[in-house]
Scaffold this active site. Structure first.
Site, mmCIF file in Angstrom:
data_model
loop_
_atom_site.group_PDB
_atom_site.id
_atom_site.type_symbol
_atom_site.label_atom_id
_atom_site.label_comp_id
_atom_site.label_asym_id
_atom_site.label_seq_id
_atom_site.Cartn_x
_atom_site.Cartn_y
_atom_site.Cartn_z
ATOM 1 N N LYS A 89 0.806 -1.227 0.000
ATOM 2 C CA LYS A 89 0.000 0.000 0.000
ATOM 3 C C LYS A 89 0.842 1.282 0.000
ATOM 4 C CE LYS A 89 -4.463 -1.514 1.614
ATOM 5 N NZ LYS A 89 -4.290 -2.965 1.904
ATOM 6 N N GLU A 111 -10.385 6.990 3.454
ATOM 7 C CA GLU A 111 -11.223 6.120 4.264
ATOM 8 C C GLU A 111 -10.408 4.874 4.530
ATOM 9 O OE1 GLU A 111 -11.943 6.347 0.881
ATOM 10 O OE2 GLU A 111 -11.122 4.350 0.457
ATOM 11 N N SER A 378 1.779 -9.784 -0.976
ATOM 12 C CA SER A 378 1.380 -8.377 -0.794
ATOM 13 C C SER A 378 1.701 -7.797 0.576
ATOM 14 C CB SER A 378 -0.109 -8.225 -1.091
ATOM 15 O OG SER A 378 -0.877 -9.078 -0.267
HETATM 16 C C1 LIG Z 1 -5.091 -3.981 1.505
HETATM 17 C C2 LIG Z 1 -4.378 -5.230 1.249
HETATM 18 C C3 LIG Z 1 -4.757 -6.099 0.205
HETATM 19 C C4 LIG Z 1 -5.950 -5.870 -0.663
HETATM 20 O O1 LIG Z 1 -5.943 -4.707 -1.432
HETATM 21 P P1 LIG Z 1 -5.706 -4.743 -3.007
HETATM 22 O O2 LIG Z 1 -6.061 -3.363 -3.437
HETATM 23 O O3 LIG Z 1 -6.610 -5.768 -3.578
HETATM 24 O O4 LIG Z 1 -4.299 -5.080 -3.232
HETATM 25 C C5 LIG Z 1 -3.990 -7.245 -0.014
HETATM 26 N N1 LIG Z 1 -2.938 -7.538 0.762
HETATM 27 C C6 LIG Z 1 -2.548 -6.742 1.778
HETATM 28 C C7 LIG Z 1 -1.373 -7.142 2.599
HETATM 29 C C8 LIG Z 1 -3.252 -5.565 2.053
HETATM 30 O O5 LIG Z 1 -2.866 -4.777 3.064
#
Ligand SMILES: *Cc1c(COP(=O)(O)O)cnc(C)c1O
Length: 392
Positions: A89, A111, A378
């Site tokens: 993010k 938000e 992610s």
């Molecule tokens: C917020 C988040 C997601 C989901 O958001 P996307 O916009 O779909 O990437 C996925 N993995 C993590 C670790 C997150 O913090």
């Protein structure tokens, strides 16, 4: 590929469905963003913060033990979990804060559901010394006290939202309302590839560094392209970040993993692509979870970051044209995925990411021998360990 078009359409999806009072603000943002997109100085500045502050490039790690466990699949992990704040993010919030600064905005709002986007926004706002107000549903504030504390520690104000279900979608409505009133000095930081044009384009641009790096790294290591890309889907930003630079590589198959929660045949899931219908949410047309009156349903997932009743319009488009496939993984399967990666590689993934990991087992059963896959890792799982400690 030259999508979205200048009006923000990905085929029938996307666009700008906002009150008239926001149209001027969006076209200002559009003008600035399109010019910054190809501005060398801006790119150099963004790259500087990605590298020196956030910790890019992230590694592309060959997960040998996990691959051996899966047998037919050679797995590479794109390590977004190693970034500052522990997830992808930050790529986006750094980018948007730099745009806000260029536009002379002195305040940012966002938000947040579980608080992850709120924390990433508050982090970048502290870095660039900009006032930061985060809208968060009262329910979520109670559930995510640690992230609320983090945001406050970073100097942000967390504004409790008491309307509706007191969760993410209500926080979104309040943030939009604030933006309408304060657009002269306020920049709205959206956390995923959703929202009205140009947000899906802008967030993709900032997250596409994931796939740009991964593509080069994979070619260096393997001298070919991967067979599969795999990522979890909340709004779809880590997935789009990975997918986008492979769009024209027709032999690279893309798979997005949605949250099936307690099961697709219950009301408790977040499978906006698999179970949604075309509608408008958060200012753009996409596939969303709604009832027969068009009211937005409450999404559920054990992973707070997947718990969103919509999805970025570009994913709805990829699904429609068959460029990507979208599958589902339940809460329970995700927990098994989290354990699997922890115990084979010593990496505790975020619960969101664990959905992608969990799908590897199913994928391995249907691929040719010696297939390869890049998984977008992610985020890291430290934030989730207390909430699952009684479940594993
Ligand atoms: C917020 C988040 C997601 C989901 O958001 P996307 O916009 O779909 O990437 C996925 N993995 C993590 C670790 C997150 O913090």
């Amino acid at each position: 590929m030259n999508l979205p078009d200048r009006k923000g359409h990905f085929g029938e999806f996307g666009g700008k469905f906002v009150p008239e009072t926001l149209m001027a603000a969006l076209s200002d943002l559009e003008k600035v963003f399109y010019s910054l997109k190809s501005n060398k100085k801006f790119k150099a500045e963004f790259d500087f913060y990605l590298k020196e502050y956030a910790g890019r490039p992230t590694g592309l790690y060959h997960a040998k033990r996990l691959s051996a466990h899966l047998k037919r699949l050679k797995v590479y992990l794109k390590r977004e979990d190693l970034l500052h704040t522990g997830a992808h993010k930050i790529n986006n919030t750094l980018g948007q804060l730099l745009v806000a600064r260029r536009m002379g905005k002195t305040r940012v709002i966002a938000e947040t559901g579980a608080g992850q986007h709120g924390v990433a926004t508050a982090t970048a706002a502290a870095l660039f010394n900009v006032q930061c107000d985060i809208y968060m549903g009262e329910e979520d504030i109670a559930r995510q006290s640690l992230n609320v504390f983090r945001m406050r520690l970073l100097g942000a104000k967390v504004i409790p939202v008491k309307t509706g279900s007191k969760t993410l979608k209500d926080a979104m409505n309040e943030a939009m309302r604030d933006w309408v009133t304060n657009v002269h000095d306020t920049f709205y930081v959206i956390g995923t590839v959703a929202g009205p044009h140009p947000y899906p384009l802008m967030v993709r641009e900032f997250q596409s560094v994931i796939g740009r790096e991964a593509r080069k790294q994979f070619i260096t290591k393997e001298n070919k392209l991967p067979d599969y890309l795999l990522a979890c889907i909340g709004g779809g930003s880590n997935a789009m970040g990975l997918f986008y630079n492979f769009f024209n590589d027709k032999n690279v198959r893309m798979i997005g993993v949605e949250a099936a929660g307690l099961g697709l045949n219950t009301q408790k899931h977040a499978a906006s692509l698999n179970k949604g219908e075309i509608g408008v949410l958060h200012g753009s047309k996409s596939s969303i979870l709604q009832d027969s009156d068009g009211q937005i349903k409450i999404a559920h997932s054990i992973a707070a970051g997947l718990d969103y009743p919509g999805v970025g319009p570009e994913h709805a488009y990829y699904k429609k044209i068959g460029r990507a496939q979208y599958v589902c993984v339940t809460d329970q399967e995700a927990i098994a995925g989290l354990k699997l990666l922890s115990q084979t590689e010593g990496i505790i993934p975020a619960l969101e990411t664990a959905h992608a990991i969990a799908y590897l087992g199913k994928l391995a059963k249907r691929v040719r021998k010696n297939s390869s896959v890049i998984v977008c890792l992610s985020g890291r799982g430290d934030k989730d360990v207390t909430s699952i400690k009684d479940l594993v």
